[in-house]
Scaffold this motif. Sequence first.
Motif, PDB file in Angstrom:
ATOM      1  N   LEU A 194       0.834  -1.203   0.000  1.00 56.14           N
ATOM      2  CA  LEU A 194       0.000   0.000   0.000  1.00 56.14           C
ATOM      3  C   LEU A 194       0.867   1.251   0.000  1.00 56.14           C
ATOM      4  N   ARG A 195       1.890   1.254   0.850  1.00 56.26           N
ATOM      5  CA  ARG A 195       2.782   2.403   0.955  1.00 56.26           C
ATOM      6  C   ARG A 195       3.518   2.639  -0.360  1.00 56.26           C
ATOM      7  N   ARG A 196       3.968   1.570  -0.997  1.00 60.70           N
ATOM      8  CA  ARG A 196       4.702   1.712  -2.258  1.00 60.70           C
ATOM      9  C   ARG A 196       3.821   2.362  -3.326  1.00 60.70           C
ATOM     10  N   ILE A 197       2.588   1.912  -3.446  1.00 60.26           N
ATOM     11  CA  ILE A 197       1.705   2.481  -4.463  1.00 60.26           C
ATOM     12  C   ILE A 197       1.314   3.908  -4.092  1.00 60.26           C
ATOM     13  N   LEU A 198       1.121   4.165  -2.812  1.00 59.92           N
ATOM     14  CA  LEU A 198       0.862   5.528  -2.362  1.00 59.92           C
ATOM     15  C   LEU A 198       2.010   6.452  -2.752  1.00 59.92           C
ATOM     16  N   LEU A 199       3.239   5.958  -2.659  1.00 60.27           N
ATOM     17  CA  LEU A 199       4.401   6.782  -3.012  1.00 60.27           C
ATOM     18  C   LEU A 199       4.538   6.974  -4.521  1.00 60.27           C
ATOM     19  N   VAL A 200       4.040   6.040  -5.312  1.00 63.95           N
ATOM     20  CA  VAL A 200       3.980   6.254  -6.766  1.00 63.95           C
ATOM     21  C   VAL A 200       3.136   7.499  -7.052  1.00 63.95           C
ATOM     22  N   ALA A 201       2.008   7.622  -6.323  1.00 64.20           N
ATOM     23  CA  ALA A 201       1.157   8.807  -6.469  1.00 64.20           C
ATOM     24  C   ALA A 201       1.877  10.054  -5.955  1.00 64.20           C
ATOM     25  N   TRP A 202       2.578   9.907  -4.823  1.00 62.54           N
ATOM     26  CA  TRP A 202       3.276  11.056  -4.240  1.00 62.54           C
ATOM     27  C   TRP A 202       4.351  11.595  -5.181  1.00 62.54           C
ATOM     28  N   VAL A 203       5.108  10.707  -5.797  1.00 58.80           N
ATOM     29  CA  VAL A 203       6.157  11.136  -6.731  1.00 58.80           C
ATOM     30  C   VAL A 203       5.544  11.977  -7.849  1.00 58.80           C
TER      31      VAL A 203
ATOM     32  N   SER B 263       2.708  13.670  -7.868  1.00 55.73           N
ATOM     33  CA  SER B 263       2.101  14.926  -7.410  1.00 55.73           C
ATOM     34  C   SER B 263       3.127  15.915  -6.857  1.00 55.73           C
ATOM     35  N   HIS B 264       4.389  15.478  -6.716  1.00 51.23           N
ATOM     36  CA  HIS B 264       5.448  16.358  -6.206  1.00 51.23           C
ATOM     37  C   HIS B 264       6.636  16.408  -7.167  1.00 51.23           C
ATOM     38  N   ILE B 265       6.376  16.170  -8.443  1.00 52.61           N
ATOM     39  CA  ILE B 265       7.454  15.967  -9.405  1.00 52.61           C
ATOM     40  C   ILE B 265       8.319  17.208  -9.616  1.00 52.61           C
ATOM     41  N   GLU B 266       7.837  18.393  -9.143  1.00 45.68           N
ATOM     42  CA  GLU B 266       8.651  19.602  -9.308  1.00 45.68           C
ATOM     43  C   GLU B 266       9.845  19.626  -8.367  1.00 45.68           C
ATOM     44  N   ALA B 267       9.794  18.860  -7.273  1.00 42.82           N
ATOM     45  CA  ALA B 267      10.891  18.839  -6.304  1.00 42.82           C
ATOM     46  C   ALA B 267      11.981  17.870  -6.751  1.00 42.82           C
ATOM     47  N   GLU B 268      13.194  18.083  -6.269  1.00 38.22           N
ATOM     48  CA  GLU B 268      14.345  17.340  -6.776  1.00 38.22           C
ATOM     49  C   GLU B 268      14.267  15.841  -6.498  1.00 38.22           C
ATOM     50  N   PHE B 269      13.891  15.453  -5.267  1.00 39.79           N
ATOM     51  CA  PHE B 269      13.893  14.032  -4.945  1.00 39.79           C
ATOM     52  C   PHE B 269      12.861  13.255  -5.755  1.00 39.79           C
ATOM     53  N   PRO B 270      11.596  13.681  -5.803  1.00 43.71           N
ATOM     54  CA  PRO B 270      10.641  12.963  -6.658  1.00 43.71           C
ATOM     55  C   PRO B 270      11.067  12.947  -8.123  1.00 43.71           C
ATOM     56  N   LYS B 271      11.640  14.054  -8.582  1.00 41.80           N
ATOM     57  CA  LYS B 271      12.086  14.118  -9.976  1.00 41.80           C
ATOM     58  C   LYS B 271      13.174  13.082 -10.234  1.00 41.80           C
ATOM     59  N   SER B 272      14.038  12.866  -9.256  1.00 44.73           N
ATOM     60  CA  SER B 272      15.123  11.892  -9.426  1.00 44.73           C
ATOM     61  C   SER B 272      14.594  10.458  -9.503  1.00 44.73           C
ATOM     62  N   LEU B 273      13.429  10.202  -8.913  1.00 45.74           N
ATOM     63  CA  LEU B 273      12.823   8.867  -8.954  1.00 45.74           C
ATOM     64  C   LEU B 273      12.052   8.664 -10.257  1.00 45.74           C
ATOM     65  N   GLY B 274      11.181   9.601 -10.564  1.00 44.01           N
ATOM     66  CA  GLY B 274      10.463   9.613 -11.831  1.00 44.01           C
ATOM     67  C   GLY B 274       9.800   8.305 -12.208  1.00 44.01           C
TER      68      GLY B 274
END
Length: 334
Positions: free
Chosen positions: A293-302, A304-315
């Motif tokens: 559940l947490r992993r899929i929730l974080l797919v959504a988080w990445v 919705s926060h793609i402008e920040a450096e860390f989510p962008k690095s995961l992509g």
Amino acid sequence: MTQSRAHEDRLEILLDAANRAVALYDVPEASKATLHNLSENATYRIEAPDGRRWALRIHREGYQSRQAIASELAWAVDLRRSGVVTTPNPLPGRDGNLIQHIAHPQLMGPRNAVLFDWENGKEPAITDDLAGSMEALGEIAARMHVHARQWPRPSWFTRHSWDFDSALGENRPHWGRWREGVGMDREKEQVFQRTVDLIGRRLTAYGMGRERFGLIHSDLRLANLLVDGQTVKVIDFDDCGFSWYMYDAASPVSFYEHEPQVPELIENWKTGYRKVLPLAKEDEAEIPTFVMLRRILLVAWVASHIEAEFPKSLGAGYTDGSLALCEDYLRRFS
């Protein structure tokens, strides 16, 4: 204006607001702000010329109400005072209030802000020897769960609920919709949907009774821990709310769910937890469900926060890497 330029401009405005905020607190006027972390909120290191430091958190607009922030602080402060776990100590402004309003001419409206004493310690890394830290964290999580069950919450206490619908549902999930994950296509979406459906069925059967569902930190990932000698400190209660207690077993491996050492780390966590509370077979059996559940929730988080450096690095790589986890979960629990 490009999205990247708009993001940089926003960071400059927030940094200027953070430097202006020094006047709201009893800290030296010459103290300077440096961006420390950008996630839901912007956190700044405030450093005085004499070397003293504080952490200033400027809240994201519209994410948490003033009452919700006050509720978060009330729980974290009581955890600290009760000796359950070391949490950051919030400091009042010159007007005596823990929550301040920071205004800036280029912000649409004032932002809520909180200043904390600086906590020493090192954020653990997935490449560290985490066995001891994870065992300590399991023990801390259990103590926090005991406290949450017994603590007389203020009548005005209000926090998010991290249930299935608010995490993976279609109607206003807190961190966005998983199906909008970066790089999601029709084939991937089908696998994700089967996984989400299975998670939903299992959690419905598991239930939300008082012994399983209550007030938790809900974001005990490595970035929100500080290891200071033999002490493991817990920071950033901004996402604390009501969820399954065993969700706190999943969040420590956030973003690293695919790493080979994760099963052993979860065993370390369970060892620590059992020092304080028994772990029922039904609770233990659903930890993989909460990891998924947490992993899929974080797919959504990445996404919705793609402008920040860390989510962008995961992509898109984080979305792609989740497929194997989904398939394994489906094989094991369908």
